[in-house]
Design a protein around this motif. Structure first.
Motif, PDB file in Angstrom:
ATOM      1  N   ALA A 183      34.201  51.199  43.182  1.00  0.00           N
ATOM      2  CA  ALA A 183      35.366  50.592  43.832  1.00  0.00           C
ATOM      3  C   ALA A 183      35.154  49.099  44.063  1.00  0.00           C
TER       4      ALA A 183
ATOM      5  N   LYS B 159      30.585  55.934  44.247  1.00  0.00           N
ATOM      6  CA  LYS B 159      32.023  55.633  44.336  1.00  0.00           C
ATOM      7  C   LYS B 159      32.246  54.249  44.950  1.00  0.00           C
TER       8      LYS B 159
ATOM      9  N   ASP C 138      38.827  47.500  44.243  1.00  0.00           N
ATOM     10  CA  ASP C 138      39.783  48.521  44.677  1.00  0.00           C
ATOM     11  C   ASP C 138      39.607  48.756  46.178  1.00  0.00           C
TER      12      ASP C 138
ATOM     13  N   GLY D 230      40.061  52.477  47.140  1.00  0.00           N
ATOM     14  CA  GLY D 230      38.903  53.260  46.700  1.00  0.00           C
ATOM     15  C   GLY D 230      37.680  52.968  47.542  1.00  0.00           C
TER      16      GLY D 230
END
Length: 570
Positions: free
Chosen positions: A350, A346, A355, A358
């Motif tokens: 991100a 993740k 992001d 994120g």
């Protein structure tokens, strides 16, 4: 292992040296911890922070030079500690990392007579009865062992399909050296656990134990052989990666016999070009292979320095794969648990998509931040970071005005330091592997852009996880519905708190600034009282020695208060 740079043999420390070795490591650590406390904690408290800042680069270089000498003289795990420090380009100043780079290749070899005695004792026979030949000059030496080229006997060559091999033998007495070094490191870790500036960021005793476990596994060559087999299985379908075969009949816990896969050192640009291989094409492949190990397989090479990776040219230049990466030395391997691997995936996605929100979620999932951390300002800092520097390669970053980095550090430094960061288990090796990967890639290609490798890899991870997207969307819809149903009640409670005046609004940044102002005022008042008492005592003492002395002694109280005021905020 590291390439040999010296022909002389270093002496093998005996049992009588262990106590002196232990004391020498502790003296070195104690002195430099005291120096760091004086300059980084004490002087700023008394308003002399500029002195600390002005001398910091020189002090860091002096520390690195002295540790370099200590590590080369002592060998053992001190070399490993230095190698780890040299790879921490992310947090350590260049004065340290640059000075310690040489420890990757600066390990003096043990005499062949000592190596022969240990190998024959382990294998139970003379080397000339077990091998057709063994070269006395080592091809590589490391802090824990060294390697010699050899040839198998004709019968063994037929059975194994191998002829040329590498005989890897531990340094004599290394078990005792490792035990002493780990005892000293545990003591230093205990000292650091009482320094709040350190203990708030990492559990030093736990990190030392992780380092200890890795080191003890590294001196078990049967464990290393098993690691190489597992690594080879992970990449069995990848024709870009190869691993040397193990000759199990000539291997023990202290002796390891492997296929000789010596080829072009991955950072030898001249040799690569001579073989028709573009170093700039090697960098993204190497980065992708390391990503596979950490984010997909969960079993990764934790010591991918240039001495442990070869580029092997293909025998047929007409093939689509004219070369491959050959990994050696599987003593230091890391494992990423499934939960941590999910968080890292993740985090990678991100980061590739810039992001900030994120990224914060992923950092929390990995366990770098405790769940209670207030991350609003950190998210804003990361968004700013991505907006300005995201997507830049190493060469582009070097062209950025250093004042921009300084402004960014000043603006968000307090925010980052105030957050409860922690270093989760297994992260020591992950950080080391990624740091070395970045260093190798930038050496292969000065304009290498890590984002060029991260983005397509993250896109592939995203495609692989599309099967879970429907579930994620459904979960988000369910959460949104629950929030909508509970919204009227929450609004009613909010209005009630506003009406009765019980609503409190928190501004962490403002609170920190107020706290710092309060501590400054306390120190100023204490300094004023200290000065007044000291001057009064010196004046009165001319006529009344007893009273003057009492006043001067009492002045120490506000002085101590001024020095330690606000200590809880550090």
């Amino acid at each position: 292992m590291s390439s040999v740079r010296r022909d002389r043999a270093d002496p093998v420390p005996g049992a009588g040296d262990t106590r002196a070795r232990y004391r020498r490591i502790l003296r070195f650590a104690a002195w430099h911890l005291a120096v760091t406390w004086w300059f980084e904690l004490f002087l700023p408290r008394v308003g002399l922070a500029r002195i600390a800042e002005r001398t910091r680069a020189k002090r860091m270089l002096r520390f690195a030079q002295r540790f370099h000498v200590l590590a080369v003289n002592l060998g053992g795990l001190m070399i490993k500690v230095g190698q780890f420090l040299s790879s921490r380009l992310d947090v350590l100043p260049p004065e340290i990392t640059k000075e310690l780079e040489g420890l990757q290749d600066e390990v003096p070899p043990v005499s062949f007579s000592a190596i022969r005695r240990l190998a024959e004792a382990e294998l139970g026979a003379r080397l000339d009865q077990l091998f057709a030949s063994v070269e006395e000059t080592p091809i590589a030496a490391a802090s824990l062992g060294q390697a010699h080229r050899a040839r198998l006997l004709p019968g063994d060559a037929v059975d194994t399909g191998l002829d040329h091999v590498v005989l890897k033998v531990q340094r004599p007495g290394i078990d005792a050296i490792v035990d002493v070094d780990l005892a000293a490191l545990r003591k230093v870790g205990g000292w650091l656990s009482h320094v709040r500036l350190v203990s708030d960021r990492a559990d030093m005793p736990a990190l030392v134990e992780e380092f200890a476990q890795t080191s003890l596994e590294e001196i078990d060559y049967l464990h290393e052989a098993a690691n190489s087999v597992r690594f080879a299985d992970d990449f069995a379908d990848n024709d870009r990666v190869s691993v040397p075969d193990v000759v199990w009949e000539r291997s023990t816990r202290r002796v390891l016999t492997l296929e000789d896969v010596t080829a072009i050192k991955i950072t030898d640009a001249e040799a690569l070009l001579a073989a028709g291989i573009d170093p700039a094409q090697v960098a993204p492949i190497f980065a992708s292979v390391m990503f596979d190990q950490m984010f997909t397989n969960g079993f990764f090479h934790a010591d991918p320095h240039p001495g442990n990776i070869f580029v092997t040219p293909g025998t047929d230049s007409a093939t689509e794969r004219p070369w491959k990466l050959t990994f050696i030395d599987f003593g230091m391997m890391g494992e990423v648990p499934a939960s941590t691997r999910s968080g890292l995936r993740k985090l990678l996605i991100a980061a590739a998509s810039r992001d900030g929100n994120g990224l914060m979620t992923a950092i929390s999932d990995v366990g770098v931040l405790v769940p209670s951390a207030d991350t609003v300002e950190l998210e804003r800092a990361l968004t700013h970071l991505f907006g300005r520097f995201g997507g830049m390669g190493f060469a582009e970053l070097r062209e950025v005005d250093p004042r921009e980095f300084l402004d960014f550090a000043v603006e968000f430094g307090d925010v980052v330091r105030s957050l409860p960061f922690q270093l989760p288990e297994n992260f020591l090796l992950i950080i080391r592997a990624m740091s070395l990967t970045s260093g190798v890639c930038s050496t292969l290609d000065a304009r290498f852009n890590l984002w060029d490798s991260v983005e397509p890899y993250a896109a592939q991870l995203l495609r692989d996880e599309r099967g879970n997207i429907v579930q994620d969307v459904a979960q988000q819809a369910f959460d949104a519905a629950g929030m909508a149903l509970g919204l009227p009640k929450r609004l009613e409670g909010l209005l009630t708190r506003i009406e009765d005046g019980s609503l409190a609004v928190a501004n962490p940044r403002l609170e920190r600034q107020v706290g710092r102002l309060d501590r400054t005022l306390q120190r100023s008042a204490s300094a004023l009282i200290f000065g007044a008492l000291l001057i009064a005592g010196s004046v009165v003492r001319a006529d009344d020695t007893a009273l003057g002395s009492v006043l001067m002694i009492v002045s120490v109280v506000p002085l101590l208060h001024g020095l330690w005021a606000g200590r809880s905020g550090i």
